[in-house]
Write an enzyme that holds these catalytic residues in place. Structure first.
Site, PDB file in Angstrom:
ATOM      1  N   ASP A 163     -23.311 -16.527  15.020  1.00 53.72           N
ATOM      2  CA  ASP A 163     -23.961 -17.641  14.312  1.00 53.72           C
ATOM      3  C   ASP A 163     -23.545 -17.756  12.850  1.00 53.72           C
ATOM      4  O   ASP A 163     -23.822 -18.772  12.212  1.00 53.72           O
ATOM      5  CB  ASP A 163     -25.484 -17.486  14.382  1.00 53.72           C
ATOM      6  CG  ASP A 163     -26.018 -17.610  15.795  1.00 53.72           C
ATOM      7  OD1 ASP A 163     -25.402 -18.324  16.610  1.00 53.72           O
ATOM      8  OD2 ASP A 163     -27.049 -16.981  16.105  1.00 53.72           O
ATOM      9  N   GLY A 168     -27.008  -8.349  13.599  1.00 51.60           N
ATOM     10  CA  GLY A 168     -27.312  -9.590  12.907  1.00 51.60           C
ATOM     11  C   GLY A 168     -28.517  -9.486  12.000  1.00 51.60           C
ATOM     12  O   GLY A 168     -28.797  -8.432  11.416  1.00 51.60           O
ATOM     13  N   ARG A 218     -32.850  -5.018  21.663  1.00 47.57           N
ATOM     14  CA  ARG A 218     -33.535  -5.668  20.525  1.00 47.57           C
ATOM     15  C   ARG A 218     -34.752  -4.847  20.078  1.00 47.57           C
ATOM     16  O   ARG A 218     -35.752  -5.380  19.618  1.00 47.57           O
ATOM     17  CB  ARG A 218     -33.926  -7.098  20.893  1.00 47.57           C
ATOM     18  CG  ARG A 218     -32.710  -7.974  21.192  1.00 47.57           C
ATOM     19  CD  ARG A 218     -33.082  -9.433  21.352  1.00 47.57           C
ATOM     20  NE  ARG A 218     -31.949 -10.258  21.712  1.00 47.57           N
ATOM     21  CZ  ARG A 218     -31.050 -10.759  20.871  1.00 47.57           C
ATOM     22  NH1 ARG A 218     -31.159 -10.490  19.586  1.00 47.57           N
ATOM     23  NH2 ARG A 218     -30.051 -11.507  21.299  1.00 47.57           N
TER      24      ARG A 218
END
Length: 360
Positions: free
Chosen positions: A140, A115, A77
């Site tokens: 998601d 994402g 990340r």
């Protein structure tokens, strides 16, 4: 065909999701077979890009990637534009290191698979003049500018199977079972998996719930002859009081939470209804599965199309699925946004018509 793209980089960033390897495979095959391009894959997301840590994609067996889960490139990340200190390996600020990486490898394009956070960083890279194209990966399904993201349908399958398995325990013990699924800011997965599994109630971030209304609904259903109930809750579900808070206050409140939303809702329901209530958190099983046939096909189309857009120099875009076909959405429109479930969503309306409670 004459190569308009000679050197390509790929990275995967953020949470892993089914379909990443299939998309990587499609990029590699299209780029090499159709354009004769060289492809390298940066390890562990933007961290590998900053440190110029990569593998030659020809060293991999691409066909083995098609149906495998996770990402062969690894992920992280890392957010280079938020760094306040030089990178420990390069000694440069991350963005300056990225410039060196592009220069050393003579990159004509970088594909960023990820994402919301990944594509927000990709947008910043585009603003800084780098030729980048984003691909929409997340279970998601909450990336703005695309109707679908790869990984979503596999997660629906996994979550639906989990809910159905938990239903047998609910029936056997005459309990209320709360099943927590992923979805911090948008409830697409909870809605679709809950609908597919025939949940009695579905709690979403988009619709703050009233625990008393939910409790009365379930008690009435159980009093009518059904000795159990199944509630599907997105991890980002919130009650009506939390729904009144601004973003900063809500985030601060959640940071103090000592239990997941599913566990909290189970405690609230047991107290409000007097019925034995338990929670099961499906967790990372939803992200770690092998991709479904649908996601393999979708991610393969995204990967192949991404190379075509690069050849056409359509940089600064997200490869998107719109109205049943591949298109693009400018990364500048995607950055920093979430795609919530609209209140007129057809499935949401159908579930209401079928008597499913959303806690409101």
């Amino acid at each position: 065909m004459k190569a308009s793209i000679k050197n390509i980089g790929i990275l995967t960033s953020g949470g892993d999701a089914p379909g990443l390897n299939a998309a990587i495979r499609a990029i590699c095959i299209t780029a090499t077979e159709k354009y004769g391009a060289k492809v390298i894959g940066f390890k562990n997301g933007y961290k590998g890009l900053v440190q110029n840590d990569f593998i030659k994609m020809t060293d991999l067996n691409w066909d083995q990637l098609l149906a495998s889960g996770g990402t062969v490139l690894g992920t992280s990340r890392e957010k280079p534009f938020k760094a306040t200190e030089p990178d420990e390996k390069t000694g440069l600020m991350p963005v300056d290191s990225i410039k060196e990486t592009f220069k050393k490898n003579k990159l004509d394009c970088l594909f960023c698979l990820g994402g919301n956070g990944t594509n927000t960083t990709a947008s910043l890279l585009s603003d800084a003049g780098f030729p980048v194209i984003g691909l929409p990966k997340t279970i998601d399904n909450d990336i703005y500018g695309t109707d679908l993201t790869f990984g979503f349908h596999t997660a629906i399958d996994v979550a639906t199977a989990g809910i159905n398995q938990i239903r047998t325990t609910a029936k056997s013990h005459g309990r209320i079972m709360v099943v927590e699924v992923m979805g911090h800011k948008a409830g697409w997965l909870a809605l679709y998996a809950g609908a597919a599994a025939g949940a009695d109630a579905i709690l979403l971030p988009e619709i703050p719930y009233d625990i008393n209304k939910l409790s009365k609904f379930l008690q009435k259903k159980m009093a009518a002859g059904q000795n159990y109930a199944v509630v599907v809750a997105a991890e980002g579900a919130m009650d009506t009081e939390e729904g009144k808070l601004d973003k900063k206050a809500f985030k601060k409140l959640r940071a103090k939470a000592t239990e997941s939303m599913g566990v909290r809702i189970a405690h609230e329901l047991e107290e409000a209804s007097g019925k034995e209530t338990r929670c099961s958190v499906l967790g990372y099983t939803q992200r770690g599965a092998e991709p479904s046939a649908y996601d393999i096909i979708l991610s393969s189309q995204f990967g192949a199309a991404a190379v075509e857009f690069a050849a056409q120099k359509k940089f600064g875009n997200l490869v998107a699925w719109k109205n049943g076909k591949i298109d693009v959405t400018p990364l500048s429109e995607v950055a920093g946004k979430i795609k919530p479930i609209p209140m007129d969503d057809p499935l949401l309306q159908a579930e209401r018509d079928l008597g499913v409670c959303f806690g409101d």
